[in-house]
Design a protein around this motif. Structure first.
Motif, mmCIF file in Angstrom:
data_model
loop_
_atom_site.group_PDB
_atom_site.id
_atom_site.type_symbol
_atom_site.label_atom_id
_atom_site.label_comp_id
_atom_site.label_asym_id
_atom_site.label_seq_id
_atom_site.Cartn_x
_atom_site.Cartn_y
_atom_site.Cartn_z
ATOM 1 N N LEU A 46 0.865 -1.167 0.000
ATOM 2 C CA LEU A 46 0.000 0.000 0.000
ATOM 3 C C LEU A 46 0.907 1.222 0.000
ATOM 4 O O LEU A 46 1.768 1.357 0.864
ATOM 5 C CB LEU A 46 -0.903 0.017 1.238
ATOM 6 C CG LEU A 46 -1.695 1.301 1.493
ATOM 7 C CD1 LEU A 46 -2.657 1.599 0.345
ATOM 8 C CD2 LEU A 46 -2.437 1.205 2.816
ATOM 9 N N ILE A 47 0.723 2.087 -0.984
ATOM 10 C CA ILE A 47 1.513 3.317 -1.077
ATOM 11 C C ILE A 47 0.591 4.484 -0.749
ATOM 12 O O ILE A 47 -0.424 4.692 -1.411
ATOM 13 C CB ILE A 47 2.103 3.500 -2.487
ATOM 14 C CG1 ILE A 47 2.973 2.299 -2.858
ATOM 15 C CG2 ILE A 47 2.901 4.807 -2.569
ATOM 16 C CD1 ILE A 47 3.373 2.250 -4.315
ATOM 17 N N VAL A 48 0.942 5.207 0.311
ATOM 18 C CA VAL A 48 0.192 6.394 0.700
ATOM 19 C C VAL A 48 1.072 7.589 0.344
ATOM 20 O O VAL A 48 2.126 7.796 0.935
ATOM 21 C CB VAL A 48 -0.145 6.396 2.208
ATOM 22 C CG1 VAL A 48 -0.974 7.627 2.550
ATOM 23 C CG2 VAL A 48 -0.873 5.119 2.601
ATOM 24 N N HIS A 49 0.636 8.343 -0.655
ATOM 25 C CA HIS A 49 1.406 9.472 -1.171
ATOM 26 C C HIS A 49 0.875 10.755 -0.537
ATOM 27 O O HIS A 49 -0.300 11.084 -0.674
ATOM 28 C CB HIS A 49 1.270 9.520 -2.688
ATOM 29 C CG HIS A 49 2.034 10.620 -3.317
ATOM 30 N ND1 HIS A 49 1.616 11.245 -4.456
ATOM 31 C CD2 HIS A 49 3.192 11.229 -2.974
ATOM 32 C CE1 HIS A 49 2.478 12.184 -4.792
ATOM 33 N NE2 HIS A 49 3.435 12.195 -3.898
ATOM 34 N N VAL A 50 1.741 11.454 0.177
ATOM 35 C CA VAL A 50 1.391 12.726 0.813
ATOM 36 C C VAL A 50 2.060 13.834 0.004
ATOM 37 O O VAL A 50 3.281 13.851 -0.133
ATOM 38 C CB VAL A 50 1.868 12.767 2.288
ATOM 39 C CG1 VAL A 50 1.474 14.085 2.937
ATOM 40 C CG2 VAL A 50 1.304 11.582 3.068
ATOM 41 N N ASP A 51 1.253 14.720 -0.544
ATOM 42 C CA ASP A 51 1.754 15.784 -1.414
ATOM 43 C C ASP A 51 1.165 17.106 -0.943
ATOM 44 O O ASP A 51 0.054 17.481 -1.316
ATOM 45 C CB ASP A 51 1.344 15.492 -2.854
ATOM 46 C CG ASP A 51 1.967 16.458 -3.841
ATOM 47 O OD1 ASP A 51 2.887 17.202 -3.459
ATOM 48 O OD2 ASP A 51 1.528 16.457 -5.007
ATOM 49 N N ARG A 52 1.902 17.788 -0.051
ATOM 50 C CA ARG A 52 1.434 19.059 0.512
ATOM 51 C C ARG A 52 2.571 19.721 1.251
ATOM 52 O O ARG A 52 3.595 19.102 1.521
ATOM 53 C CB ARG A 52 0.264 18.833 1.465
ATOM 54 C CG ARG A 52 0.633 17.917 2.605
ATOM 55 C CD ARG A 52 -0.475 17.696 3.598
ATOM 56 N NE ARG A 52 -0.335 18.672 4.666
ATOM 57 C CZ ARG A 52 -1.312 19.202 5.344
ATOM 58 N NH1 ARG A 52 -2.536 18.862 5.109
ATOM 59 N NH2 ARG A 52 -1.094 20.082 6.289
ATOM 60 N N GLU A 53 2.387 20.991 1.598
ATOM 61 C CA GLU A 53 3.359 21.661 2.458
ATOM 62 C C GLU A 53 3.424 20.891 3.771
ATOM 63 O O GLU A 53 2.402 20.397 4.244
ATOM 64 C CB GLU A 53 2.934 23.110 2.711
ATOM 65 C CG GLU A 53 2.988 23.998 1.484
ATOM 66 C CD GLU A 53 4.396 24.151 0.916
ATOM 67 O OE1 GLU A 53 5.352 24.304 1.695
ATOM 68 O OE2 GLU A 53 4.518 24.109 -0.318
ATOM 69 N N ASP A 54 4.596 20.813 4.360
ATOM 70 C CA ASP A 54 4.775 20.105 5.624
ATOM 71 C C ASP A 54 4.263 18.662 5.539
ATOM 72 O O ASP A 54 3.552 18.192 6.422
ATOM 73 C CB ASP A 54 4.096 20.867 6.762
ATOM 74 C CG ASP A 54 4.560 20.367 8.116
ATOM 75 O OD1 ASP A 54 5.686 19.838 8.212
ATOM 76 O OD2 ASP A 54 3.791 20.484 9.082
ATOM 77 N N HIS A 78 10.758 12.376 -1.440
ATOM 78 C CA HIS A 78 11.176 12.901 -2.737
ATOM 79 C C HIS A 78 11.446 14.393 -2.669
ATOM 80 O O HIS A 78 12.192 14.926 -3.474
ATOM 81 C CB HIS A 78 10.138 12.557 -3.806
ATOM 82 C CG HIS A 78 10.018 11.077 -4.007
ATOM 83 N ND1 HIS A 78 10.779 10.389 -4.904
ATOM 84 C CD2 HIS A 78 9.262 10.152 -3.375
ATOM 85 C CE1 HIS A 78 10.485 9.095 -4.843
ATOM 86 N NE2 HIS A 78 9.563 8.932 -3.918
ATOM 87 N N SER A 79 10.801 15.070 -1.727
ATOM 88 C CA SER A 79 11.046 16.496 -1.457
ATOM 89 C C SER A 79 10.323 16.825 -0.152
ATOM 90 O O SER A 79 9.674 15.971 0.435
ATOM 91 C CB SER A 79 10.531 17.377 -2.603
ATOM 92 O OG SER A 79 9.123 17.423 -2.602
ATOM 93 N N ALA A 80 10.413 18.063 0.277
ATOM 94 C CA ALA A 80 9.742 18.472 1.519
ATOM 95 C C ALA A 80 8.225 18.374 1.408
ATOM 96 O O ALA A 80 7.523 18.236 2.407
ATOM 97 C CB ALA A 80 10.142 19.896 1.885
ATOM 98 N N THR A 81 7.721 18.429 0.191
ATOM 99 C CA THR A 81 6.269 18.367 -0.007
ATOM 100 C C THR A 81 5.818 17.050 -0.633
ATOM 101 O O THR A 81 4.646 16.911 -0.985
ATOM 102 C CB THR A 81 5.800 19.518 -0.910
ATOM 103 O OG1 THR A 81 6.444 19.395 -2.185
ATOM 104 C CG2 THR A 81 6.107 20.870 -0.292
ATOM 105 N N ASP A 82 6.699 16.074 -0.775
ATOM 106 C CA ASP A 82 6.386 14.813 -1.458
ATOM 107 C C ASP A 82 6.980 13.651 -0.670
ATOM 108 O O ASP A 82 8.168 13.362 -0.772
ATOM 109 C CB ASP A 82 6.960 14.857 -2.870
ATOM 110 C CG ASP A 82 6.605 13.638 -3.703
ATOM 111 O OD1 ASP A 82 5.968 12.703 -3.191
ATOM 112 O OD2 ASP A 82 6.975 13.621 -4.890
ATOM 113 N N VAL A 83 6.127 13.005 0.136
ATOM 114 C CA VAL A 83 6.558 11.870 0.957
ATOM 115 C C VAL A 83 5.624 10.703 0.678
ATOM 116 O O VAL A 83 4.409 10.883 0.563
ATOM 117 C CB VAL A 83 6.515 12.231 2.462
ATOM 118 C CG1 VAL A 83 6.903 11.035 3.315
ATOM 119 C CG2 VAL A 83 7.418 13.413 2.755
ATOM 120 N N ARG A 84 6.203 9.515 0.589
ATOM 121 C CA ARG A 84 5.402 8.304 0.409
ATOM 122 C C ARG A 84 5.638 7.361 1.578
ATOM 123 O O ARG A 84 6.785 7.144 1.972
ATOM 124 C CB ARG A 84 5.767 7.623 -0.903
ATOM 125 C CG ARG A 84 5.325 8.483 -2.060
ATOM 126 C CD ARG A 84 5.680 7.927 -3.391
ATOM 127 N NE ARG A 84 5.264 8.904 -4.387
ATOM 128 C CZ ARG A 84 6.085 9.448 -5.258
ATOM 129 N NH1 ARG A 84 7.330 9.103 -5.305
ATOM 130 N NH2 ARG A 84 5.630 10.323 -6.123
#
Length: 90
Positions: A46-54, A78-84
């Protein structure tokens, strides 16, 4: 009869969607997206992709939720706004 890992992950994805529904508004860009990767039938993920500030703080909450529900987790940043958050189960 025990559930297959893919069924367990599907149930878990539904629980994550319910718990974090405020971040998944249908008419907006979603801060949280869910995908089940099952190309490896022995170990679906299961991949939960969080794409937002903080993104990190929300990813922390999601990671904790997944672990409390029996998943093993890993992270990809992947960046400060892109975490999986990647979750697997037995």
């Amino acid at each position: 009869m025990t559930k297959e890992p893919i069924e367990v992950l599907d149930d878990l994805a539904n629980q994550v969607a319910d718990e974090f529904e405020a971040y998944r508004q249908p008419d907006e860009l979603k801060d949280v997206s869910l995908v089940i990767e099952n190309s490896d039938e022995e170990r679906p993920t299961l991949i939960v992709h969080v794409d937002r500030e903080d993104a990190e703080s929300l990813a922390d909450r999601i990671d904790e939720f997944l672990r409390e529900h029996g998943a093993r987790t890993e992270r990809e940043r992947h960046s400060a706004t892109d975490v999986r958050v990647l979750a697997t189960v037995d």
